[in-house]
Design a protein around this motif. Structure first.
Motif, PDB file in Angstrom:
ATOM      1  N   ALA A 249       0.822  -1.217   0.000  1.00 16.25           N
ATOM      2  CA  ALA A 249       0.000   0.000   0.000  1.00 16.25           C
ATOM      3  C   ALA A 249       0.853   1.264   0.000  1.00 16.25           C
ATOM      4  O   ALA A 249       0.556   2.230  -0.718  1.00 16.25           O
ATOM      5  CB  ALA A 249      -0.933  -0.007   1.205  1.00 16.25           C
ATOM      6  N   SER A 250       1.925   1.270   0.813  1.00 13.48           N
ATOM      7  CA  SER A 250       2.787   2.459   0.891  1.00 13.48           C
ATOM      8  C   SER A 250       3.412   2.769  -0.455  1.00 13.48           C
ATOM      9  O   SER A 250       3.419   3.921  -0.912  1.00 13.48           O
ATOM     10  CB  SER A 250       3.891   2.241   1.936  1.00 13.48           C
ATOM     11  OG  SER A 250       3.343   2.024   3.210  1.00 13.48           O
ATOM     12  N   HIS A 251       3.930   1.729  -1.107  1.00 12.42           N
ATOM     13  CA  HIS A 251       4.578   1.932  -2.403  1.00 12.42           C
ATOM     14  C   HIS A 251       3.585   2.428  -3.436  1.00 12.42           C
ATOM     15  O   HIS A 251       3.895   3.334  -4.228  1.00 12.42           O
ATOM     16  CB  HIS A 251       5.227   0.624  -2.863  1.00 12.42           C
ATOM     17  CG  HIS A 251       5.951   0.754  -4.170  1.00 12.42           C
ATOM     18  ND1 HIS A 251       5.466   0.206  -5.335  1.00 12.42           N
ATOM     19  CD2 HIS A 251       7.094   1.393  -4.503  1.00 12.42           C
ATOM     20  CE1 HIS A 251       6.295   0.491  -6.328  1.00 12.42           C
ATOM     21  NE2 HIS A 251       7.298   1.208  -5.850  1.00 12.42           N
ATOM     22  N   LEU A 252       2.399   1.868  -3.449  1.00 12.39           N
ATOM     23  CA  LEU A 252       1.369   2.298  -4.402  1.00 12.39           C
ATOM     24  C   LEU A 252       0.992   3.764  -4.188  1.00 12.39           C
ATOM     25  O   LEU A 252       0.763   4.504  -5.145  1.00 12.39           O
ATOM     26  CB  LEU A 252       0.126   1.419  -4.260  1.00 12.39           C
ATOM     27  CG  LEU A 252       0.082   0.157  -5.120  1.00 12.39           C
ATOM     28  CD1 LEU A 252      -1.154  -0.662  -4.784  1.00 12.39           C
ATOM     29  CD2 LEU A 252       0.111   0.493  -6.601  1.00 12.39           C
ATOM     30  N   THR A 253       0.927   4.190  -2.925  1.00  7.01           N
ATOM     31  CA  THR A 253       0.602   5.584  -2.619  1.00  7.01           C
ATOM     32  C   THR A 253       1.677   6.519  -3.154  1.00  7.01           C
ATOM     33  O   THR A 253       1.381   7.549  -3.775  1.00  7.01           O
ATOM     34  CB  THR A 253       0.446   5.780  -1.099  1.00  7.01           C
ATOM     35  OG1 THR A 253      -0.524   4.872  -0.595  1.00  7.01           O
ATOM     36  CG2 THR A 253       0.030   7.207  -0.774  1.00  7.01           C
ATOM     37  N   VAL A 254       2.942   6.168  -2.914  1.00  5.64           N
ATOM     38  CA  VAL A 254       4.065   6.986  -3.393  1.00  5.64           C
ATOM     39  C   VAL A 254       4.069   7.046  -4.916  1.00  5.64           C
ATOM     40  O   VAL A 254       4.278   8.110  -5.520  1.00  5.64           O
ATOM     41  CB  VAL A 254       5.402   6.422  -2.865  1.00  5.64           C
ATOM     42  CG1 VAL A 254       6.582   7.097  -3.557  1.00  5.64           C
ATOM     43  CG2 VAL A 254       5.498   6.610  -1.360  1.00  5.64           C
ATOM     44  N   VAL A 255       3.834   5.903  -5.559  1.00  5.17           N
ATOM     45  CA  VAL A 255       3.777   5.852  -7.029  1.00  5.17           C
ATOM     46  C   VAL A 255       2.681   6.772  -7.559  1.00  5.17           C
ATOM     47  O   VAL A 255       2.894   7.536  -8.513  1.00  5.17           O
ATOM     48  CB  VAL A 255       3.537   4.399  -7.514  1.00  5.17           C
ATOM     49  CG1 VAL A 255       3.124   4.376  -8.983  1.00  5.17           C
ATOM     50  CG2 VAL A 255       4.787   3.560  -7.314  1.00  5.17           C
ATOM     51  N   SER A 256       1.505   6.727  -6.940  1.00  6.50           N
ATOM     52  CA  SER A 256       0.377   7.547  -7.386  1.00  6.50           C
ATOM     53  C   SER A 256       0.698   9.032  -7.280  1.00  6.50           C
ATOM     54  O   SER A 256       0.420   9.810  -8.208  1.00  6.50           O
ATOM     55  CB  SER A 256      -0.877   7.225  -6.568  1.00  6.50           C
ATOM     56  OG  SER A 256      -1.222   5.867  -6.690  1.00  6.50           O
ATOM     57  N   LEU A 257       1.285   9.433  -6.157  1.00  2.00           N
ATOM     58  CA  LEU A 257       1.607  10.849  -5.939  1.00  2.00           C
ATOM     59  C   LEU A 257       2.652  11.348  -6.931  1.00  2.00           C
ATOM     60  O   LEU A 257       2.490  12.396  -7.561  1.00  2.00           O
ATOM     61  CB  LEU A 257       2.110  11.064  -4.507  1.00  2.00           C
ATOM     62  CG  LEU A 257       1.091  10.878  -3.378  1.00  2.00           C
ATOM     63  CD1 LEU A 257       1.777  10.990  -2.029  1.00  2.00           C
ATOM     64  CD2 LEU A 257      -0.033  11.898  -3.486  1.00  2.00           C
ATOM     65  N   PHE A 258       3.740  10.580  -7.071  1.00  2.89           N
ATOM     66  CA  PHE A 258       4.842  11.037  -7.913  1.00  2.89           C
ATOM     67  C   PHE A 258       4.497  10.971  -9.394  1.00  2.89           C
ATOM     68  O   PHE A 258       4.637  11.945 -10.131  1.00  2.89           O
ATOM     69  CB  PHE A 258       6.101  10.215  -7.631  1.00  2.89           C
ATOM     70  CG  PHE A 258       7.288  10.651  -8.447  1.00  2.89           C
ATOM     71  CD1 PHE A 258       8.020  11.765  -8.079  1.00  2.89           C
ATOM     72  CD2 PHE A 258       7.656   9.964  -9.595  1.00  2.89           C
ATOM     73  CE1 PHE A 258       9.100  12.193  -8.845  1.00  2.89           C
ATOM     74  CE2 PHE A 258       8.735  10.380 -10.362  1.00  2.89           C
ATOM     75  CZ  PHE A 258       9.464  11.491  -9.976  1.00  2.89           C
ATOM     76  N   TYR A 259       4.022   9.806  -9.846  1.00  2.00           N
ATOM     77  CA  TYR A 259       3.739   9.642 -11.270  1.00  2.00           C
ATOM     78  C   TYR A 259       2.589  10.530 -11.720  1.00  2.00           C
ATOM     79  O   TYR A 259       2.613  11.077 -12.830  1.00  2.00           O
ATOM     80  CB  TYR A 259       3.408   8.179 -11.580  1.00  2.00           C
ATOM     81  CG  TYR A 259       4.624   7.342 -11.876  1.00  2.00           C
ATOM     82  CD1 TYR A 259       5.142   7.259 -13.158  1.00  2.00           C
ATOM     83  CD2 TYR A 259       5.252   6.622 -10.868  1.00  2.00           C
ATOM     84  CE1 TYR A 259       6.255   6.485 -13.441  1.00  2.00           C
ATOM     85  CE2 TYR A 259       6.372   5.841 -11.136  1.00  2.00           C
ATOM     86  CZ  TYR A 259       6.864   5.775 -12.420  1.00  2.00           C
ATOM     87  OH  TYR A 259       7.957   5.015 -12.695  1.00  2.00           O
ATOM     88  N   GLY A 260       1.566  10.674 -10.870  1.00  2.00           N
ATOM     89  CA  GLY A 260       0.428  11.504 -11.248  1.00  2.00           C
ATOM     90  C   GLY A 260       0.833  12.941 -11.541  1.00  2.00           C
ATOM     91  O   GLY A 260       0.479  13.503 -12.581  1.00  2.00           O
ATOM     92  N   SER A 261       1.629  13.531 -10.634  1.00  2.00           N
ATOM     93  CA  SER A 261       2.038  14.924 -10.815  1.00  2.00           C
ATOM     94  C   SER A 261       3.070  15.071 -11.932  1.00  2.00           C
ATOM     95  O   SER A 261       3.047  16.047 -12.692  1.00  2.00           O
ATOM     96  CB  SER A 261       2.601  15.489  -9.502  1.00  2.00           C
ATOM     97  OG  SER A 261       3.619  14.640  -8.983  1.00  2.00           O
TER      98      SER A 261
END
Length: 318
Positions: A249-261
């Motif tokens: 879950a932590s990794h997915l959250t970081v991926v979403s934040l970074f890749y999205g922006s």
């Protein structure tokens, strides 16, 4: 013709002394608010990521592939924010918001290198989670220390090589004396908008590199988590499923934040680059995201909590 060439050269040379970073200088109250946000984020980034690096290094139980990549990510985030944050803070508080040509080139190269490397490191971390969940019996072989080191090294090398190409192509463009960058720092889309020639080749190369550096790793991450989801759903124990999902879950959250922006900022033509949205989105993935990463990875991570307690209560050796 000679006079025309001389005047062209003069215009090209006139910007090389310094660039003016406009940021939000036309809104002083917002500028002061952003300076406070950047300062808080920078201090928390330094503190949080340093703690992760030190604890991962000192506690033997954290000498695993997951924390090896997390330490790499934390070191990268420290460098990433430091390459931009201090200069932004200085510019927020001074009237003459300038950056000289050499400093702009270094800032562009280093920040883009680190951002590109982060894309690839996050993909490596997704593969590590895939190996841990889907191939547990072969995990120690698949993710040996040697393989992890090679994956990290390749990520850093590709990131810095990609940045070199983009930096050279961007800074070779003629700006015809236009030195006012409508941004907080030197970034490719903002600099392309200064060019006084056709930038379709640069846009095409930037789009192609974004596919390789942004979308391809993101695709590998999605595929990895597809396999992980299938494997987790086969676990009969509810507790086992919860534990497996929580590690990802932590990794997915970081991926979403970074890749999205990052995708928002780079996967659109500079001609369509929104004046304020682009600036704020860049501020998010360069300053806010590096602050959030250690919080996301450690907030509910009992391994890190226990390791931190062990390190803090470790008795000195005689």
């Amino acid at each position: 013709m000679m006079n025309s060439d001389a005047s062209w050269n003069y215009l090209n040379q006139s910007f090389q002394g310094e660039f003016i970073l406009l940021g939000v200088a036309d809104r002083p109250h917002l500028e002061k608010l952003l300076s406070a946000v950047v300062l808080i984020c920078y201090v928390m980034t330094l503190l949080g990521n340093t703690i992760i690096i030190v604890v991962s290094r000192l506690d033997p139980l954290l000498h695993t592939p997951m924390y090896f990549f997390l330490s790499n990510l934390s070191f990268l985030d420290l460098c990433y924010t430091t390459s931009l944050g201090p200069h932004m803070l200085v510019n927020f508080w001074r009237k003459r918001k300038v950056i000289n040509y050499a400093a702009c080139a270094v800032q562009l190269y280093v920040s883009l290198s680190l951002g590109s490397t982060e894309c690839l490191l996050l993909a490596s971390m997704a593969y590590d989670r895939y190996a841990a969940v889907c191939q547990p019996l072969r995990y120690s072989v698949i993710m040996s220390h040697s393989i992890c080191s090679k994956m990290a090294t390749v990520s850093w090398m590709i990131g810095f090589s990609h940045s070199l190409v983009q930096t050279v192509m961007t800074l070779k463009l003629p700006f015809c004396g236009n030195n006012r960058i409508d941004h907080f720092f030197c970034e490719v889309p903002a600099l392309l908008r200064l060019a006084c020639v056709d930038i379709s080749v640069n846009e095409a190369v930037l789009s192609a590199s974004c596919i390789v550096i942004l979308l391809l790793p993101l695709g590998l991450i999605i595929i990895s988590y597809g396999y992980i989801t299938v494997a987790v759903l086969r676990i009969r124990s509810a507790e086992g499923r919860r534990k497996a999902f929580s590690t990802c879950a932590s990794h997915l959250t970081v991926v979403s934040l970074f890749y999205g922006s990052a995708i928002f900022s780079y996967l659109q033509p500079p001609s369509n680059y929104s004046r304020d949205q682009g600036k704020m989105m860049s501020l998010f993935y360069t300053v806010v995201a590096p602050m959030l990463n250690p919080l996301i990875y450690t907030l509910r991570n009992k391994d890190v909590h226990r390791a931190l307690r062990r390190v803090m209560h470790r008795e000195p050796t005689l």
